[in-house]
Design an enzyme around this catalytic site. Structure first.
Site, PDB file in Angstrom:
ATOM      1  N   ARG A  17     -13.120  -5.192 -12.875  1.00 32.39           N
ATOM      2  CA  ARG A  17     -12.903  -4.055 -11.753  1.00 32.39           C
ATOM      3  C   ARG A  17     -13.718  -4.225 -10.514  1.00 32.39           C
ATOM      4  O   ARG A  17     -13.352  -4.062  -9.362  1.00 32.39           O
ATOM      5  CB  ARG A  17     -12.905  -2.735 -12.392  1.00 32.39           C
ATOM      6  CG  ARG A  17     -12.865  -1.627 -11.220  1.00 32.39           C
ATOM      7  CD  ARG A  17     -12.912  -0.196 -11.687  1.00 32.39           C
ATOM      8  NE  ARG A  17     -13.694   0.097 -12.917  1.00 32.39           N
ATOM      9  CZ  ARG A  17     -14.908   0.247 -12.830  1.00 32.39           C
ATOM     10  NH1 ARG A  17     -15.636   0.266 -11.552  1.00 32.39           N
ATOM     11  NH2 ARG A  17     -15.610   0.596 -14.011  1.00 32.39           N
ATOM     12  N   TYR A  30       3.338   3.546  10.087  1.00 35.12           N
ATOM     13  CA  TYR A  30       3.992   3.372   8.876  1.00 35.12           C
ATOM     14  C   TYR A  30       4.101   4.989   8.215  1.00 35.12           C
ATOM     15  O   TYR A  30       3.038   5.411   8.037  1.00 35.12           O
ATOM     16  CB  TYR A  30       3.428   2.420   7.875  1.00 35.12           C
ATOM     17  CG  TYR A  30       4.268   2.597   6.381  1.00 35.12           C
ATOM     18  CD1 TYR A  30       5.528   2.416   6.344  1.00 35.12           C
ATOM     19  CD2 TYR A  30       2.896   2.582   5.555  1.00 35.12           C
ATOM     20  CE1 TYR A  30       5.816   2.359   5.149  1.00 35.12           C
ATOM     21  CE2 TYR A  30       3.467   2.654   4.065  1.00 35.12           C
ATOM     22  CZ  TYR A  30       4.740   2.458   3.859  1.00 35.12           C
ATOM     23  OH  TYR A  30       5.385   2.290   2.496  1.00 35.12           O
ATOM     24  N   LYS A  55       3.358  -8.374   2.000  1.00 39.30           N
ATOM     25  CA  LYS A  55       4.455  -8.740   2.859  1.00 39.30           C
ATOM     26  C   LYS A  55       4.387 -10.336   3.168  1.00 39.30           C
ATOM     27  O   LYS A  55       4.563 -11.054   2.244  1.00 39.30           O
ATOM     28  CB  LYS A  55       4.166  -8.084   4.316  1.00 39.30           C
ATOM     29  CG  LYS A  55       4.184  -6.470   3.949  1.00 39.30           C
ATOM     30  CD  LYS A  55       5.435  -5.986   3.206  1.00 39.30           C
ATOM     31  CE  LYS A  55       5.394  -4.370   3.299  1.00 39.30           C
ATOM     32  NZ  LYS A  55       4.497  -3.670   2.503  1.00 39.30           N
ATOM     33  N   ASP A  63      -4.081  -2.416  11.747  1.00 42.72           N
ATOM     34  CA  ASP A  63      -3.246  -3.012  10.655  1.00 42.72           C
ATOM     35  C   ASP A  63      -2.395  -3.926  11.205  1.00 42.72           C
ATOM     36  O   ASP A  63      -1.416  -3.443  12.326  1.00 42.72           O
ATOM     37  CB  ASP A  63      -2.535  -1.729  10.221  1.00 42.72           C
ATOM     38  CG  ASP A  63      -1.504  -2.021   9.180  1.00 42.72           C
ATOM     39  OD1 ASP A  63      -1.210  -3.348   8.852  1.00 42.72           O
ATOM     40  OD2 ASP A  63      -1.003  -1.190   8.352  1.00 42.72           O
TER      41      ASP A  63
END
Length: 387
Positions: free
Chosen positions: A50, A102, A200, A175
């Protein structure tokens, strides 16, 4: 991380030949959740997956070099990337964000603001003069920029916004998921953070979910490191391996998809059933000159509007464009933002953002352009028949 290497070389070569155990050409997948320490006074730099893992570090180095940043956090989704960055804010801090961002990001910001995590105002970040005034008077802690915007493809003037933000001590977060670092590198314009959904274009095969946050300086990266580790946002080894593998062909995929997108946009722009076409590569797009000045390409996302009563026939009538969420894969997709990606905004915010009932968003893939155009032509014929 400054570099003289071409992005294509960075993507093809990162991690190659780095395996010291067996000499593997490509980096192996380290699936172990924990790592052995040789002794109490001789700690392994890897402790718990982690916190750090080799595959994540390899992908992070590649992304930092691509963006021209100091270091990158690789997380488990694009929304995790946004969540991580929002943890830089305190309850009295003001966040300025795009009114048309978004849909899930919009909903997250609004929900956290309502819980008192920070103050929030959604603005038209594409009106540069109005933004300069807002920054000067409101002095926000953070300016969140999405460019081009999802799904209406508005373009923010990043080189103009950054100095105005810096003048009042505002952090600038960009972004640029639609562009990738191959087409837009906001850190070069002075932004503090570049983030993207690696789901993406970076991965490009619609088989991994991930995100990345690249910081201009190490101090900011270290502040975010606490939150990434404590919130458990970091991506797993297999996802990082898959993303790195997919990213190696990004220049080839993006160039082909971008060429296709221009052809598709020109077709749609001339079609009588199409009420509007949103693609910054078109010369009559209101932000064409701005996009051309700050980007090295226009990307492969095209949005267009048809009559609301015809939208379902078009969305369901395509044969190559699959009706699905997401974008940026080798395959072409069609999306209805109002009922899919931007549903969480609510009708009032949708109306303000231009997310109308008749709006459709295309993620243009790498198929033959003539086949994609033929598919849209037959779907739009259904639209005309319905009319």
């Amino acid at each position: 991380m400054s570099t003289d290497r071409d992005p294509a070389t960075i993507l093809a070569r990162t991690g190659v030949g780095a395996d010291s155990a067996y000499g593997a050409v490509m980096p192996p997948i380290y699936t172990s959740s924990t790592f052995i320490h040789p002794g109490l006074d001789n700690k392994n730099p890897y402790d718990y997956a982690r916190t750090r893992c080799p595959n994540r570090d390899t992908l992070a180095r590649m992304l930092a070099e691509l963006e021209g940043g100091a270091a990158t956090h690789v997380v488990n989704s694009g929304m995790a990337a946004i969540t991580l960055v929002l943890h830089l804010l305190k309850p009295d801090d003001l966040l300025l964000a795009p009114y048309d961002c978004y849909g899930r990001a919009y909903a997250l910001m609004r929900a956290l603001a309502e819980k008192g995590h920070f103050r929030l105002e959604f603005l038209d970040t594409y009106d540069t003069d109005a933004m300069r005034a807002a920054l000067a008077t409101q002095k926000p802690r953070m300016l969140f920029v999405e460019s081009p915007s999802n799904p209406v493809m508005r373009v923010a003037d990043i080189p103009a916004l950054v100095p105005a933000a810096k003048a009042v001590g505002t952090l600038v977060v960009c972004d640029t998921t639609f562009m990738t670092p191959l087409r837009l590198r906001p850190l070069e314009h002075g932004a503090d953070i570049a983030l993207c959904s690696t789901t993406k274009y970076m991965n490009g095969h619609s088989d991994v979910v991930g995100g990345a946050v690249t910081c201009a300086d190490m101090a900011l990266w270290e502040e975010l490191d606490f939150w990434a580790n404590s919130l458990g946002l970091s991506a797993d080894a297999h996802s990082c391996h898959m993303t790195l593998r997919g990213a190696r062909t990004l220049p080839l995929r993006l160039a082909k998809a971008e060429d296709n997108a221009m052809a598709v946009a020109r077709f749609l722009d001339a079609h009588p059933a199409v009420l509007a076409t949103h693609y910054p590569g078109l010369e009559d797009h209101p932000h064409h000159a701005r996009a051309k000045a700050q980007q090295s390409g226009f990307g492969a996302i095209v949005s267009f509007a048809v009559a609301p009563e015809s939208v379902q026939k078009v969305a369901e009538g395509t044969r190559l464009f699959a009706l699905a969420q997401s974008l940026g894969g080798v395959e072409s997709l069609i999306n209805h933002p109002a009922s899919m990606t931007h549903f969480a905004m609510g009708p009032e915010a949708q109306a303000r953002a231009g997310v109308t009932r008749g709006l459709l968003r295309l993620s243009v893939g790498i198929e033959a352009a003539q086949d994609l155009i033929a598919d849209l032509e037959q779907a739009l014929a259904l639209c005309c028949t319905a009319a």
